[in-house]
Design an enzyme around this catalytic site. Structure first.
Site, PDB file in Angstrom:
ATOM      1  N   ASP A 171       0.823  -1.218   0.000  1.00 47.65           N
ATOM      2  CA  ASP A 171       0.000   0.000   0.000  1.00 47.65           C
ATOM      3  C   ASP A 171       0.853   1.263   0.000  1.00 47.65           C
ATOM      4  O   ASP A 171       2.069   1.205   0.188  1.00 47.65           O
ATOM      5  CB  ASP A 171      -0.966  -0.006   1.199  1.00 47.65           C
ATOM      6  CG  ASP A 171      -0.352  -0.576   2.468  1.00 47.65           C
ATOM      7  OD1 ASP A 171       0.897  -0.573   2.574  1.00 47.65           O
ATOM      8  OD2 ASP A 171      -1.106  -1.024   3.348  1.00 47.65           O
ATOM      9  N   ASN A 213      -7.597  -2.496  14.262  1.00 45.85           N
ATOM     10  CA  ASN A 213      -9.017  -2.676  13.904  1.00 45.85           C
ATOM     11  C   ASN A 213      -9.227  -3.883  12.984  1.00 45.85           C
ATOM     12  O   ASN A 213     -10.316  -4.071  12.450  1.00 45.85           O
ATOM     13  CB  ASN A 213      -9.584  -1.398  13.264  1.00 45.85           C
ATOM     14  CG  ASN A 213      -8.957  -1.098  11.902  1.00 45.85           C
ATOM     15  OD1 ASN A 213      -8.056  -1.805  11.462  1.00 45.85           O
ATOM     16  ND2 ASN A 213      -9.439  -0.056  11.245  1.00 45.85           N
ATOM     17  N   HIS A 220      -7.553  -4.504  10.080  1.00 46.07           N
ATOM     18  CA  HIS A 220      -7.232  -4.346   8.648  1.00 46.07           C
ATOM     19  C   HIS A 220      -5.970  -5.109   8.264  1.00 46.07           C
ATOM     20  O   HIS A 220      -5.061  -5.264   9.072  1.00 46.07           O
ATOM     21  CB  HIS A 220      -7.148  -2.869   8.225  1.00 46.07           C
ATOM     22  CG  HIS A 220      -5.975  -2.096   8.758  1.00 46.07           C
ATOM     23  ND1 HIS A 220      -6.079  -0.790   9.183  1.00 46.07           N
ATOM     24  CD2 HIS A 220      -4.666  -2.412   8.937  1.00 46.07           C
ATOM     25  CE1 HIS A 220      -4.903  -0.353   9.571  1.00 46.07           C
ATOM     26  NE2 HIS A 220      -4.029  -1.319   9.442  1.00 46.07           N
ATOM     27  N   GLU A 244      -9.880  -1.919   5.176  1.00 43.01           N
ATOM     28  CA  GLU A 244     -10.499  -1.548   6.437  1.00 43.01           C
ATOM     29  C   GLU A 244     -11.778  -2.360   6.675  1.00 43.01           C
ATOM     30  O   GLU A 244     -12.424  -2.807   5.714  1.00 43.01           O
ATOM     31  CB  GLU A 244     -10.843  -0.051   6.415  1.00 43.01           C
ATOM     32  CG  GLU A 244      -9.623   0.872   6.298  1.00 43.01           C
ATOM     33  CD  GLU A 244      -8.892   1.097   7.616  1.00 43.01           C
ATOM     34  OE1 GLU A 244      -8.656   0.125   8.355  1.00 43.01           O
ATOM     35  OE2 GLU A 244      -8.555   2.261   7.890  1.00 43.01           O
TER      36      GLU A 244
END
Ligand code: F6R
Length: 244
Positions: A67, A136, A138, A143
């Site tokens: 990314d 979280n 991801h 996400e």
């Protein structure tokens, strides 16, 4: 899934580095997926050390990063391109032309995502994908949400992720709002996944990802479906797993 548990974070880095060298050994042109963030820094240090000790050469490696932040140039100190130079590429013999990272500072991030997807499709399945997980759930920047994407795409970062990542930016406001990330399809297509997590703060999400239900609310839970994943955890990150 094959689990490896270690007493300390540095043992985890060394164990993961050993596995990486074993996984890539004997492949003429290894195609490697790379992650950024705090987690792989120690692994990359071990790999630079292994290169200096002539235990590995990156000369024939092709690398594909997971990314990049939208809007940052590759010279920006918080870009993942900059991170990779600092933590791995400058310390080993990789050829510049073999490094692939989505470009963040482009007119159309969507066009860049499509181009990167094509590049990955042409490359075929990656031999090893290095991976960690966000608090979280991801992986890459996929996400949590109702839907997950299979292909490389532009994603709006959640406020949680921006807050966590703001530690490496001068201020929260400077954390980009979006990123280009590989999708779940490409990540899952990798022949092997080398997953690493360390520290107590990851313990809950590690338990949910590897022992909880498969759900788009925890994108990392899909890793339970991967046929060849090694999970390297220090005892803190592993502390909430029922299996230990
Ligand atoms: C990084 C990436 C992210 C990180 C995750 C964990 O390229 O794609 O999914 O792996 O945010 O970050 P750290 O390691 O900083 O806890």
């Amino acid at each position: 899934m094959k689990f490896y548990f270690y007493d300390s974070a540095s043992d985890t880095d060394q164990g993961a580095a050993k596995s990486f060298i074993k996984m890539t050994n004997g492949i003429a042109t290894p195609k490697i997926g790379l992650a950024t963030g705090n987690t792989p820094v120690g692994l990359y240090q071990c790999l630079v050390q292994a290169y200096n000790q002539k235990k590995i050469s990156f000369k024939t490696f092709l690398t594909y990063n997971l990314d990049e932040y939208v809007g940052l140039t590759k010279d920006h100190p918080q870009s993942f391109a900059y991170f990779m130079n600092e933590h791995l590429f400058n310390g080993v013999d990789i050829l510049e032309g073999n490094i692939h990272i989505p470009q963040g500072n482009v007119e159309s991030p969507h066009v860049e995502a499509a181009k990167y997807e094509k590049l990955l499709e042409d490359a075929g399945a990656l031999d090893v994908q290095i991976l960690s997980i966000g608090l979280n759930g991801h992986i890459g920047f996929n996400e949590p949400g109702e839907k997950l994407h299979s292909k490389t795409h532009v994603i709006e970062l959640t406020e949680d992720t921006r807050r966590v990542n703001s530690k490496s930016f001068p201020s929260f406001e400077e954390v980009p709002l979006s990123a280009i990330t590989l999708g779940l399809g490409t990540i899952m297509k990798a022949k092997k996944i080398l997953f690493i997590a360390k520290g107590f703060e990851k313990a809950d999400i590690i338990q949910q990802a590897f022992e909880g239900p498969l759900t788009t609310d925890v994108p990392g839970s899909l890793l339970q479906l991967h046929p060849n994943i090694e999970v390297h955890l220090d005892k803190e990150a592993a502390s909430k797993l029922a299996r230990i």
